[in-house]
Design a protein around this motif. Structure first.
Motif, PDB file in Angstrom:
ATOM      1  N   PRO A  34       0.666  -1.299  -0.155  1.00 16.59           N
ATOM      2  CA  PRO A  34      -0.097   0.303   0.202  1.00 16.59           C
ATOM      3  C   PRO A  34       0.878   1.572  -0.225  1.00 16.59           C
ATOM      4  N   VAL A  35       0.297   2.303  -0.993  1.00 15.21           N
ATOM      5  CA  VAL A  35       1.137   4.053  -0.649  1.00 15.21           C
ATOM      6  C   VAL A  35       0.443   4.644  -0.377  1.00 15.21           C
ATOM      7  N   ALA A  36       0.371   5.986   0.232  1.00 10.70           N
ATOM      8  CA  ALA A  36      -0.193   6.886   1.148  1.00 10.70           C
ATOM      9  C   ALA A  36       0.727   7.814   0.900  1.00 10.70           C
ATOM     10  N   LEU A  37      -0.188   9.307   1.009  1.00 10.43           N
ATOM     11  CA  LEU A  37       0.794  10.097   1.528  1.00 10.43           C
ATOM     12  C   LEU A  37       0.311  10.807   2.718  1.00 10.43           C
ATOM     13  N   VAL A  38       1.143  11.036   3.487  1.00 12.40           N
ATOM     14  CA  VAL A  38       1.351  11.342   4.884  1.00 12.40           C
ATOM     15  C   VAL A  38       1.487  12.725   5.565  1.00 12.40           C
ATOM     16  N   TYR A  39       1.074  13.509   5.914  1.00 16.45           N
ATOM     17  CA  TYR A  39       1.945  14.818   6.616  1.00 16.45           C
ATOM     18  C   TYR A  39       1.142  14.902   8.140  1.00 16.45           C
ATOM     19  N   TYR A  40       1.487  15.634   8.896  1.00 15.71           N
ATOM     20  CA  TYR A  40       1.305  15.487   9.922  1.00 15.71           C
ATOM     21  C   TYR A  40       2.782  17.290  10.453  1.00 15.71           C
ATOM     22  N   GLY A  41       2.607  17.788  12.029  1.00 10.95           N
ATOM     23  CA  GLY A  41       2.210  18.840  12.301  1.00 10.95           C
ATOM     24  C   GLY A  41       2.407  18.924  13.719  1.00 10.95           C
ATOM     25  N   PHE A  42       3.205  19.911  14.458  1.00  9.17           N
ATOM     26  CA  PHE A  42       2.493  19.858  15.724  1.00  9.17           C
ATOM     27  C   PHE A  42       2.914  21.290  15.874  1.00  9.17           C
ATOM     28  N   GLY A  43       3.020  21.619  17.000  1.00  9.54           N
ATOM     29  CA  GLY A  43       3.033  23.511  17.590  1.00  9.54           C
ATOM     30  C   GLY A  43       2.825  23.573  18.771  1.00  9.54           C
ATOM     31  N   GLY A  44       3.148  24.518  19.374  1.00  6.36           N
ATOM     32  CA  GLY A  44       2.921  24.393  21.094  1.00  6.36           C
ATOM     33  C   GLY A  44       3.288  26.563  21.079  1.00  6.36           C
ATOM     34  N   GLY A  45       3.168  26.727  22.409  1.00  4.59           N
ATOM     35  CA  GLY A  45       3.185  28.182  22.603  1.00  4.59           C
ATOM     36  C   GLY A  45       2.465  28.653  23.567  1.00  4.59           C
ATOM     37  N   SER A  46       3.179  29.278  24.249  1.00  2.34           N
ATOM     38  CA  SER A  46       2.629  30.229  25.621  1.00  2.34           C
ATOM     39  C   SER A  46       2.739  31.489  25.857  1.00  2.34           C
ATOM     40  N   VAL A  60      -2.142  30.027  36.765  1.00  2.00           N
ATOM     41  CA  VAL A  60      -1.546  28.285  36.054  1.00  2.00           C
ATOM     42  C   VAL A  60      -1.252  29.141  35.145  1.00  2.00           C
ATOM     43  N   SER A  61       0.983  29.693  34.540  1.00  2.06           N
ATOM     44  CA  SER A  61       0.697  30.019  33.335  1.00  2.06           C
ATOM     45  C   SER A  61       0.133  29.577  32.537  1.00  2.06           C
ATOM     46  N   MET A  62       0.256  30.782  31.094  1.00  2.00           N
ATOM     47  CA  MET A  62      -0.927  30.016  30.114  1.00  2.00           C
ATOM     48  C   MET A  62       0.175  29.633  29.088  1.00  2.00           C
ATOM     49  N   SER A  63      -0.437  28.424  28.429  1.00  2.00           N
ATOM     50  CA  SER A  63       0.460  27.871  27.310  1.00  2.00           C
ATOM     51  C   SER A  63       0.014  26.184  26.251  1.00  2.00           C
ATOM     52  N   GLY A  64       0.132  25.551  25.321  1.00  2.00           N
ATOM     53  CA  GLY A  64      -0.662  25.079  24.980  1.00  2.00           C
ATOM     54  C   GLY A  64       0.272  24.213  23.494  1.00  2.00           C
ATOM     55  N   GLY A  65      -0.252  23.095  22.917  1.00  2.00           N
ATOM     56  CA  GLY A  65       0.370  22.647  22.797  1.00  2.00           C
ATOM     57  C   GLY A  65      -0.699  21.638  21.318  1.00  2.00           C
ATOM     58  N   GLY A  66      -0.634  21.166  20.397  1.00  2.00           N
ATOM     59  CA  GLY A  66      -1.045  19.966  19.912  1.00  2.00           C
ATOM     60  C   GLY A  66      -0.655  19.339  18.773  1.00  2.00           C
ATOM     61  N   GLY A  67      -1.085  18.962  17.611  1.00  2.00           N
ATOM     62  CA  GLY A  67      -0.566  17.955  16.942  1.00  2.00           C
ATOM     63  C   GLY A  67      -1.626  17.036  15.885  1.00  2.00           C
ATOM     64  N   GLY A  68      -1.330  17.076  14.961  1.00  2.92           N
ATOM     65  CA  GLY A  68      -1.915  16.080  14.316  1.00  2.92           C
ATOM     66  C   GLY A  68      -0.885  15.766  12.880  1.00  2.92           C
ATOM     67  N   GLY A  69      -1.962  14.577  11.782  1.00  2.00           N
ATOM     68  CA  GLY A  69      -1.850  14.164  11.007  1.00  2.00           C
ATOM     69  C   GLY A  69      -3.430  13.967   9.343  1.00  2.00           C
ATOM     70  N   VAL A  70      -2.380  13.470   8.539  1.00  2.00           N
ATOM     71  CA  VAL A  70      -3.323  13.291   7.944  1.00  2.00           C
ATOM     72  C   VAL A  70      -3.091  11.734   6.521  1.00  2.00           C
TER      73      VAL A  70
END
Length: 117
Positions: A34-46, A60-70
Motif C-alpha cells: 500500500p502507498v499513501a501520502l502522509v503529513y503531520y505537524g506539531f505546535g506549541g506556545g505560551s 497557572v501560566s497559559m501555554s498549549g500545544g497540539g499536533g495532528g496528521g493526515v
C-alpha cells in the motif's frame, strides 16, 4: 520542554517509510504494497510571561500545544507473475482531484474575464 521536543523527533524519525509504504501483504501469490501520502505537524506556545512578574504562585501560566496528521491512501504496488505495476485508489484521486479542478476552473474563468476587458 526540551525532552518533549526530543521525544517528538524520535517518534517522527521512527515513522519513516513505514508510514508511507505499508508492510507488504501476500494474497494468493500476489504481493501488495500500500502507498499513501502522509503529513503531520506539531505546535506549541505560551503567553510569554514569567510567573514571577506580578502573578501569585497559585496562578497557572497559559501555554498549549497540539499536533495532528493526515493520511491519504494513494494506491498500491502489485507484484505478480506479470510484473510490478501501480494501481491507483480511484476514490482518493477523485476526492483530491475534484476540488483542484474546481479551483482551476474558477481561476481560469477570472483570467478570461480580465482578458475580455
Amino acid at each position: 520542554m526540551t525532552s518533549l521536543a526530543v521525544q517528538l523527533a524520535e517518534t517522527v524519525k521512527s515513522l519513516g517509510v513505514g508510514s508511507v509504504y505499508g508492510e507488504p501483504v501476500e494474497v494468493e501469490g500476489v504481493t501488495l504494497v500500500p502507498v499513501a501520502l502522509v503529513y503531520y505537524g506539531f505546535g506549541g506556545g505560551s503567553d510569554g510571561r514569567d510567573d514571577r512578574e506580578g502573578r501569585d504562585a497559585e496562578s497557572v501560566s497559559m501555554s498549549g500545544g497540539g499536533g495532528g496528521g493526515v493520511t491519504i491512501p494513494v494506491g498500491a504496488y502489485i507484484k505478480d507473475e506479470s510484473g510490478l505495476r501501480f494501481r491507483p485508489n480511484t476514490i482518493s484521486l477523485l476526492a483530491v482531484g475534484i476540488p483542484f479542478v474546481w479551483v482551476a476552473g474558477k481561476a481560469l474563468a477570472r483570467v478570461i474575464r480580465v482578458l475580455k476587458k
